[in-house]
Scaffold this motif. Structure first.
Motif, mmCIF file in Angstrom:
data_model
loop_
_atom_site.group_PDB
_atom_site.id
_atom_site.type_symbol
_atom_site.label_atom_id
_atom_site.label_comp_id
_atom_site.label_asym_id
_atom_site.label_seq_id
_atom_site.Cartn_x
_atom_site.Cartn_y
_atom_site.Cartn_z
ATOM 1 N N SER A 1 17.807 83.204 14.217
ATOM 2 C CA SER A 1 17.838 83.114 15.679
ATOM 3 C C SER A 1 16.481 83.392 16.309
ATOM 4 N N ILE A 2 16.368 82.994 17.577
ATOM 5 C CA ILE A 2 15.174 83.220 18.390
ATOM 6 C C ILE A 2 15.465 84.390 19.331
ATOM 7 N N TYR A 3 14.549 85.345 19.387
ATOM 8 C CA TYR A 3 14.713 86.553 20.195
ATOM 9 C C TYR A 3 13.544 86.722 21.156
ATOM 10 N N VAL A 4 13.796 87.396 22.266
ATOM 11 C CA VAL A 4 12.751 87.770 23.216
ATOM 12 C C VAL A 4 12.048 88.999 22.650
ATOM 13 N N SER A 5 10.736 88.896 22.441
ATOM 14 C CA SER A 5 10.006 90.027 21.873
ATOM 15 C C SER A 5 9.241 90.829 22.916
ATOM 16 N N TRP A 6 8.862 90.164 24.031
ATOM 17 C CA TRP A 6 8.030 90.843 25.018
ATOM 18 C C TRP A 6 8.171 90.135 26.349
ATOM 19 N N ILE A 7 8.240 90.899 27.420
ATOM 20 C CA ILE A 7 8.323 90.333 28.762
ATOM 21 C C ILE A 7 7.079 90.765 29.527
ATOM 22 N N LYS A 8 6.349 89.769 30.026
ATOM 23 C CA LYS A 8 5.095 90.010 30.742
ATOM 24 C C LYS A 8 5.388 90.553 32.136
ATOM 25 N N LYS A 9 4.742 91.667 32.463
ATOM 26 C CA LYS A 9 4.917 92.257 33.795
ATOM 27 C C LYS A 9 4.444 91.251 34.839
ATOM 28 N N ASP A 10 5.239 91.077 35.869
ATOM 29 C CA ASP A 10 4.988 90.147 36.971
ATOM 30 C C ASP A 10 5.146 88.676 36.580
ATOM 31 N N GLY A 11 5.689 88.401 35.389
ATOM 32 C CA GLY A 11 5.980 87.030 34.993
ATOM 33 C C GLY A 11 7.328 86.601 35.566
ATOM 34 N N ALA A 12 7.684 85.340 35.359
ATOM 35 C CA ALA A 12 8.938 84.795 35.902
ATOM 36 C C ALA A 12 10.155 85.585 35.414
ATOM 37 N N ALA A 13 10.208 85.884 34.126
ATOM 38 C CA ALA A 13 11.358 86.619 33.572
ATOM 39 C C ALA A 13 11.414 88.043 34.115
ATOM 40 N N TYR A 14 10.271 88.690 34.229
ATOM 41 C CA TYR A 14 10.201 90.057 34.748
ATOM 42 C C TYR A 14 10.676 90.106 36.199
ATOM 43 N N LEU A 15 10.186 89.171 37.004
ATOM 44 C CA LEU A 15 10.547 89.158 38.416
ATOM 45 C C LEU A 15 12.027 88.850 38.620
#
Length: 146
Positions: free
Chosen positions: A42-56
């Motif tokens: 499977s594919i997993y989320v490893s890191w979310i960038k602060k102020d990126g689309a996913a973070y916001l």
């Protein structure tokens, strides 16, 4: 429930993101050639960038399993092929994710289907009693030497 479904200790959710100039704002790991978890392609989320689309947006979390992007199943893909799907996904992106449900803090109760709402009492008492017995034994040994 915002498009989420829960069953078997996991919840599934559809998350819609709008790509920003810097991208979707998260990194992925996994794939058939780079397993993040043993015996799991499977594919997993490893890191979310602060102020990126996913973070916001706030719903996607590190450790979420991404099941599909824009309706395209990510099952049994090489890592680089999954990355290509994300790069070519367009401006509006729909992610189907799966998340392991976390145990809730609070009083022990009865969940659905007779499931326990918390830790069994023995899981708390046995280690606590063992710790107390060890502390008493150490105290008694210390007093004998004085």
């Amino acid at each position: 429930m915002n498009g989420s479904v829960a069953s078997g200790g996991y919840s599934e959710e559809i998350i819609s993101l709008t790509r920003r100039p810097s991208g979707l704002g998260f990194n992925i790991v996994g794939g058939t050639d780079q397993q993040y978890i043993a015996n799991d392609n499977s594919i997993y989320v490893s890191w979310i960038k602060k102020d990126g689309a996913a973070y916001l947006d706030g719903r996607l979390q590190e450790g979420d399993k991404i099941l599909a992007i824009n309706g395209k199943d990510l099952k049994d893909l090489r890592h680089k092929d999954a990355v290509e799907l994300f790069r070519n996904a367009g401006y509006y992106v729909s992610l189907k994710i799966q998340r392991r449900l976390q145990p809730q803090n609070g009083p022990v109760g009865h969940g659905r289907d007779g499931e326990s709402g918390g830790l069994p009492l023995a899981a708390i008492l046995v280690p606590g009693l063992a710790l107390a017995a060890t502390a008493i034994w150490i105290l008694l040994r210390y007093r004998q030497r004085m």
